[in-house]
Design a protein around this motif. Structure first.
Motif, PDB file in Angstrom:
ATOM      1  N   GLY A 132     -23.610   7.812 -13.920  1.00  0.00           N
ATOM      2  CA  GLY A 132     -24.359   8.854 -14.609  1.00  0.00           C
ATOM      3  C   GLY A 132     -25.718   9.023 -13.957  1.00  0.00           C
ATOM      4  O   GLY A 132     -26.415   8.035 -13.721  1.00  0.00           O
TER       5      GLY A 132
ATOM      6  N   SER B 117     -21.887  11.977  -8.696  1.00  0.00           N
ATOM      7  CA  SER B 117     -22.866  12.505  -9.654  1.00  0.00           C
ATOM      8  C   SER B 117     -24.184  12.825  -8.974  1.00  0.00           C
ATOM      9  O   SER B 117     -24.822  13.837  -9.289  1.00  0.00           O
ATOM     10  CB  SER B 117     -23.090  11.505 -10.790  1.00  0.00           C
TER      11      SER B 117
ATOM     12  N   THR C 269     -19.657  11.041 -13.839  1.00  0.00           N
ATOM     13  CA  THR C 269     -18.377  11.095 -13.132  1.00  0.00           C
ATOM     14  C   THR C 269     -17.612   9.808 -13.395  1.00  0.00           C
ATOM     15  O   THR C 269     -18.197   8.735 -13.476  1.00  0.00           O
ATOM     16  CB  THR C 269     -18.598  11.242 -11.610  1.00  0.00           C
TER      17      THR C 269
ATOM     18  N   ALA D  34     -22.574  10.807 -18.687  1.00  0.00           N
ATOM     19  CA  ALA D  34     -23.477  11.963 -18.749  1.00  0.00           C
ATOM     20  C   ALA D  34     -24.370  11.876 -19.986  1.00  0.00           C
ATOM     21  O   ALA D  34     -25.584  12.097 -19.910  1.00  0.00           O
ATOM     22  CB  ALA D  34     -22.672  13.266 -18.755  1.00  0.00           C
TER      23      ALA D  34
ATOM     24  N   VAL E 251     -25.365  14.397 -14.918  1.00  0.00           N
ATOM     25  CA  VAL E 251     -24.014  14.491 -14.384  1.00  0.00           C
ATOM     26  C   VAL E 251     -23.372  13.119 -14.569  1.00  0.00           C
ATOM     27  O   VAL E 251     -23.972  12.099 -14.219  1.00  0.00           O
ATOM     28  CB  VAL E 251     -24.006  14.848 -12.883  1.00  0.00           C
TER      29      VAL E 251
ATOM     30  N   ALA F 298     -20.703  18.352  -7.004  1.00  0.00           N
ATOM     31  CA  ALA F 298     -20.071  17.062  -7.245  1.00  0.00           C
ATOM     32  C   ALA F 298     -18.602  17.110  -6.830  1.00  0.00           C
ATOM     33  O   ALA F 298     -18.079  16.165  -6.222  1.00  0.00           O
ATOM     34  CB  ALA F 298     -20.218  16.668  -8.714  1.00  0.00           C
TER      35      ALA F 298
ATOM     36  N   ILE G 121     -15.624  15.164 -13.843  1.00  0.00           N
ATOM     37  CA  ILE G 121     -17.067  15.396 -13.713  1.00  0.00           C
ATOM     38  C   ILE G 121     -17.531  16.136 -14.961  1.00  0.00           C
ATOM     39  O   ILE G 121     -16.968  17.172 -15.311  1.00  0.00           O
ATOM     40  CB  ILE G 121     -17.373  16.258 -12.464  1.00  0.00           C
TER      41      ILE G 121
END
Length: 163
Positions: free
Chosen positions: A121, A148, A136, A87, A134, A44, A57
């Motif tokens: 996400g 992400s 971001t 996330a 993930v 990422a 991140i």
């Protein structure tokens, strides 16, 4: 030098606490390992740097608990909370935060407390199981999602799948 020794001790203490208190997944269950989380975060970051984006991140496990965090120089202070929310929402729902928002608006999913309903996400799925996500934050939401996705795709390339 003393500060370095203190922060090293804190890291070791946190690692020992996390290991002692965490339930271990059975050997046949998919799990987001530290190494996979690091791999996702690093991929990422490569995507973010390639586009000159200063972001935060967060890679979280299936419970939405952070496993790995990168806050690039220049990322806003608020970006951590938003990335964490992305996330967490994605991990708990097994959906991208964009899909979650669309399904929430359509009344197709339950609301996640403090859930994020805009892009950024992306879930991480290994062997058909959501093992984490993930999230971001720091640029436009669709750009956050691109970052992400690069992180989640890195785990896919090593044997997992994303959806």
């Amino acid at each position: 030098m003393r500060l370095g020794m203190i922060s090293g001790a804190v890291v070791l203490s946190l690692a020992a606490f996390a290991t002692a208190g965490a339930a271990q997944a059975p050997a046949d269950e998919a799990a987001l390992t530290y190494d996979l989380a690091k791999q996702a975060a690093e991929a990422a970051e490569v995507e973010a740097r390639a586009n000159d984006w200063n972001v935060t991140i967060v890679v979280a496990d299936a419970s939405g608990i952070p496993v790995y965090l990168k806050r690039l120089t220049g990322a806003s202070t608020r970006s951590y909370e938003i990335a964490m929310g992305k996330a967490r929402t994605s991990a708990l729902t097994g959906l991208s935060t964009q899909q979650y928002g669309e399904r929430l608006e359509a009344g197709q999913v339950e609301e996640v407390p403090n859930g994020i309903n805009f892009p950024g996400g992306i879930p991480i799925v290994i062997d058909g199981e959501v093992v984490g996500a993930v999230g971001t934050s720091g640029v436009r939401a669709l750009d956050d999602a691109q970052i992400s996705q690069a992180g989640a795709d890195a785990v896919t390339a090593s044997g997992g799948t994303t959806r």
